[in-house]
Scaffold this motif. Structure first.
Motif, PDB file in Angstrom:
ATOM      1  N   ARG A  58       0.827  -1.208   0.000  1.00 11.45           N
ATOM      2  CA  ARG A  58       0.000   0.000   0.000  1.00 11.45           C
ATOM      3  C   ARG A  58       0.863   1.259   0.000  1.00 11.45           C
ATOM      4  NH1 ARG A  58      -2.734  -1.023   4.213  1.00 11.45           N
ATOM      5  NH2 ARG A  58      -1.627   0.291   5.711  1.00 11.45           N
ATOM      6  N   TYR A  59       1.995   1.211   0.678  1.00 13.09           N
ATOM      7  CA  TYR A  59       2.870   2.384   0.782  1.00 13.09           C
ATOM      8  C   TYR A  59       3.454   2.771  -0.576  1.00 13.09           C
ATOM      9  CZ  TYR A  59       6.797   5.293   2.273  1.00 13.09           C
ATOM     10  OH  TYR A  59       7.684   6.315   2.422  1.00 13.09           O
ATOM     11  N   ILE A  60       3.787   1.784  -1.405  1.00 13.26           N
ATOM     12  CA  ILE A  60       4.421   2.088  -2.690  1.00 13.26           C
ATOM     13  C   ILE A  60       3.420   2.156  -3.841  1.00 13.26           C
ATOM     14  CG2 ILE A  60       6.605   1.028  -1.977  1.00 13.26           C
ATOM     15  CD1 ILE A  60       5.844  -1.409  -3.694  1.00 13.26           C
ATOM     16  N   SER A  61       2.130   1.887  -3.563  1.00  5.55           N
ATOM     17  CA  SER A  61       1.122   1.931  -4.620  1.00  5.55           C
ATOM     18  C   SER A  61       0.785   3.373  -4.981  1.00  5.55           C
ATOM     19  CB  SER A  61      -0.151   1.192  -4.181  1.00  5.55           C
ATOM     20  OG  SER A  61       0.101  -0.178  -3.995  1.00  5.55           O
ATOM     21  N   THR A  62       0.667   3.634  -6.267  1.00  7.79           N
ATOM     22  CA  THR A  62       0.328   4.960  -6.766  1.00  7.79           C
ATOM     23  C   THR A  62      -1.102   4.970  -7.290  1.00  7.79           C
ATOM     24  OG1 THR A  62       1.108   4.465  -9.002  1.00  7.79           O
ATOM     25  CG2 THR A  62       2.742   5.300  -7.423  1.00  7.79           C
ATOM     26  N   PRO A  63      -1.691   6.152  -7.494  1.00 10.28           N
ATOM     27  CA  PRO A  63      -3.047   6.182  -8.074  1.00 10.28           C
ATOM     28  C   PRO A  63      -3.160   5.445  -9.389  1.00 10.28           C
ATOM     29  CG  PRO A  63      -2.477   8.334  -7.173  1.00 10.28           C
ATOM     30  CD  PRO A  63      -1.245   7.497  -7.076  1.00 10.28           C
ATOM     31  N   SER A  64      -2.109   5.491 -10.213  1.00 11.79           N
ATOM     32  CA  SER A  64      -2.170   4.795 -11.502  1.00 11.79           C
ATOM     33  C   SER A  64      -2.277   3.284 -11.315  1.00 11.79           C
ATOM     34  CB  SER A  64      -0.936   5.137 -12.345  1.00 11.79           C
ATOM     35  OG  SER A  64       0.252   4.645 -11.739  1.00 11.79           O
ATOM     36  N   ASP A  65      -1.643   2.739 -10.262  1.00 10.19           N
ATOM     37  CA  ASP A  65      -1.756   1.305  -9.994  1.00 10.19           C
ATOM     38  C   ASP A  65      -3.209   0.912  -9.754  1.00 10.19           C
ATOM     39  OD1 ASP A  65       1.026   0.884 -10.148  1.00 10.19           O
ATOM     40  OD2 ASP A  65       1.274   1.516  -8.070  1.00 10.19           O
ATOM     41  N   HIS A  66      -3.903   1.706  -8.951  1.00  9.67           N
ATOM     42  CA  HIS A  66      -5.306   1.414  -8.660  1.00  9.67           C
ATOM     43  C   HIS A  66      -6.184   1.631  -9.889  1.00  9.67           C
ATOM     44  CE1 HIS A  66      -4.682   0.892  -4.336  1.00  9.67           C
ATOM     45  NE2 HIS A  66      -3.899   1.962  -4.366  1.00  9.67           N
ATOM     46  N   LEU A  67      -5.880   2.660 -10.675  1.00 11.64           N
ATOM     47  CA  LEU A  67      -6.679   2.931 -11.870  1.00 11.64           C
ATOM     48  C   LEU A  67      -6.520   1.818 -12.908  1.00 11.64           C
ATOM     49  CD1 LEU A  67      -6.134   6.778 -12.264  1.00 11.64           C
ATOM     50  CD2 LEU A  67      -8.215   5.601 -11.538  1.00 11.64           C
ATOM     51  N   LEU A  96      -5.899  -1.350 -12.272  1.00 12.36           N
ATOM     52  CA  LEU A  96      -6.666  -2.495 -11.783  1.00 12.36           C
ATOM     53  C   LEU A  96      -8.164  -2.245 -11.927  1.00 12.36           C
ATOM     54  CD1 LEU A  96      -4.532  -3.336  -8.634  1.00 12.36           C
ATOM     55  CD2 LEU A  96      -4.884  -4.820 -10.602  1.00 12.36           C
ATOM     56  N   LEU A  97      -8.584  -1.013 -11.649  1.00 10.73           N
ATOM     57  CA  LEU A  97     -10.002  -0.672 -11.809  1.00 10.73           C
ATOM     58  C   LEU A  97     -10.430  -0.837 -13.265  1.00 10.73           C
ATOM     59  CD1 LEU A  97     -12.693   0.502 -10.836  1.00 10.73           C
ATOM     60  CD2 LEU A  97     -11.726   2.794 -11.171  1.00 10.73           C
ATOM     61  N   LEU A  98      -9.600  -0.392 -14.178  1.00  6.22           N
ATOM     62  CA  LEU A  98      -9.922  -0.505 -15.597  1.00  6.22           C
ATOM     63  C   LEU A  98     -10.043  -1.969 -16.014  1.00  6.22           C
ATOM     64  CD1 LEU A  98     -10.313   0.721 -18.394  1.00  6.22           C
ATOM     65  CD2 LEU A  98      -7.818   0.861 -18.619  1.00  6.22           C
ATOM     66  N   LEU A  99      -9.104  -2.796 -15.584  1.00  2.00           N
ATOM     67  CA  LEU A  99      -9.148  -4.216 -15.937  1.00  2.00           C
ATOM     68  C   LEU A  99     -10.359  -4.911 -15.327  1.00  2.00           C
ATOM     69  CD1 LEU A  99      -5.345  -5.017 -15.543  1.00  2.00           C
ATOM     70  CD2 LEU A  99      -6.632  -5.002 -17.678  1.00  2.00           C
ATOM     71  N   VAL A 100     -10.674  -4.580 -14.072  1.00  4.00           N
ATOM     72  CA  VAL A 100     -11.854  -5.163 -13.434  1.00  4.00           C
ATOM     73  C   VAL A 100     -13.127  -4.745 -14.167  1.00  4.00           C
ATOM     74  CG1 VAL A 100     -13.280  -5.112 -11.351  1.00  4.00           C
ATOM     75  CG2 VAL A 100     -10.820  -5.427 -11.149  1.00  4.00           C
ATOM     76  N   ALA A 101     -13.198  -3.474 -14.560  1.00  5.75           N
ATOM     77  CA  ALA A 101     -14.387  -2.977 -15.266  1.00  5.75           C
ATOM     78  C   ALA A 101     -14.547  -3.665 -16.620  1.00  5.75           C
ATOM     79  CB  ALA A 101     -14.285  -1.466 -15.442  1.00  5.75           C
ATOM     80  N   ILE A 102     -13.433  -3.897 -17.308  1.00  6.57           N
ATOM     81  CA  ILE A 102     -13.509  -4.614 -18.593  1.00  6.57           C
ATOM     82  C   ILE A 102     -14.015  -6.034 -18.377  1.00  6.57           C
ATOM     83  CG2 ILE A 102     -12.125  -5.596 -20.454  1.00  6.57           C
ATOM     84  CD1 ILE A 102     -10.369  -3.105 -20.301  1.00  6.57           C
ATOM     85  N   GLY A 103     -13.441  -6.723 -17.401  1.00  2.33           N
ATOM     86  CA  GLY A 103     -13.878  -8.089 -17.127  1.00  2.33           C
ATOM     87  C   GLY A 103     -15.325  -8.143 -16.658  1.00  2.33           C
TER      88      GLY A 103
END
Length: 244
Positions: A134-143, A145-152
């Motif tokens: 969580r400390y090294i995760s950036t907003p782009s990392d979450h975005l 994953l969100l994009l891939l989840v939304a596609i699936g």
């Protein structure tokens, strides 16, 4: 309908062009980046055959990730394996007639979509629940994953909830290949799915998702451990030596 079909056709053409050109430029940069040191991650093979086997294990089984974290390996390998099956299943939309191996994949393709989303959910949960991640995760990392989840998820909605006219979808995709625009069904899940896929293709070359092709250019993986047997000279350094 004709206007919307034209808009989506232009969007997909543009995003596909960005994907191909962007990946090609990235790979060109990787090829031109010097590797002045012998830095294979040990224990490393000492022959080219050993390097090829190591790369094969890394690509197919995610060997180093398995050694590092079993839970991350489980979710990561599940996602990538399921993604491969899903992509193979989608090949049918670009073929007429459809190859027999692609036909055989269809029976497990829908379940692979579920596994893909579950794997992504596990990887995303890891970015929230593991402190050091969580400390090294950036907003782009979450975005990403969100994009891939939304596609699936949008794909699963079309499969199990709001069925789309796949015959019309195939006619549209084949029309894209033949430069013959065909009507696109106006189903909201399909429109969302295609828009998200176009977005993914457009950002792929500038995102961390490039780690897939970049793996083959990593000196920690593609070098043999021969530092004691022979002197390692990067190609650019060898050219300078010849000139001098």
């Amino acid at each position: 309908m004709a206007t919307l079909s034209a808009v989506y056709a232009a969007l997909l053409y543009l995003s596909a062009s960005v994907l191909v050109a962007g990946v090609a430029l990235k790979l060109r940069g990787y090829l031109r980046t010097p590797a002045p040191l012998k830095i294979p991650t040990t224990p490393a093979p000492t022959t080219r055959r050993g390097v090829a086997l190591r790369m094969a294990r890394e690509v197919v089984f995610f060997e180093s990730l398995f050694r590092s974290s079993k839970w991350t390996w489980l979710f990561g390998w599940t996602f990538h394996a399921a993604l491969l099956v899903v992509l193979l299943r989608h090949v049918r939309y670009f073929q007429q007639p459809v190859w027999e191996p692609i036909v055989l994949v269809q029976s497990v393709g829908a379940y692979a979509g579920i596994a893909m989303v579950l794997g992504l959910a596990g990887l995303w949960a890891r970015r929230w629940l593991v402190d050091r991640v969580r400390y090294i995760s950036t907003p782009s990392d979450h975005l990403h994953l969100l994009l891939l989840v939304a596609i699936g998820a949008s794909g699963l909605v079309m499969r199990f909830v709001n069925h789309t006219d796949i015959v019309a979808v195939k006619a549209f995709t084949l029309g894209l290949l033949r430069l013959d625009l065909q009507p696109l069904p106006l189903d909201p899940p399909l429109l969302v799915h295609l828009a998200l896929v176009a977005l993914l293709m457009a950002i792929f070359p500038i995102s961390k998702l490039m780690h897939g092709p970049a793996l083959f250019f990593s000196p920690t993986r593609n070098q043999a451990d021969t530092s004691r047997e022979q002197r390692h000279v990067a190609p650019w350094a060898a050219r300078l030596e010849r000139r001098s």
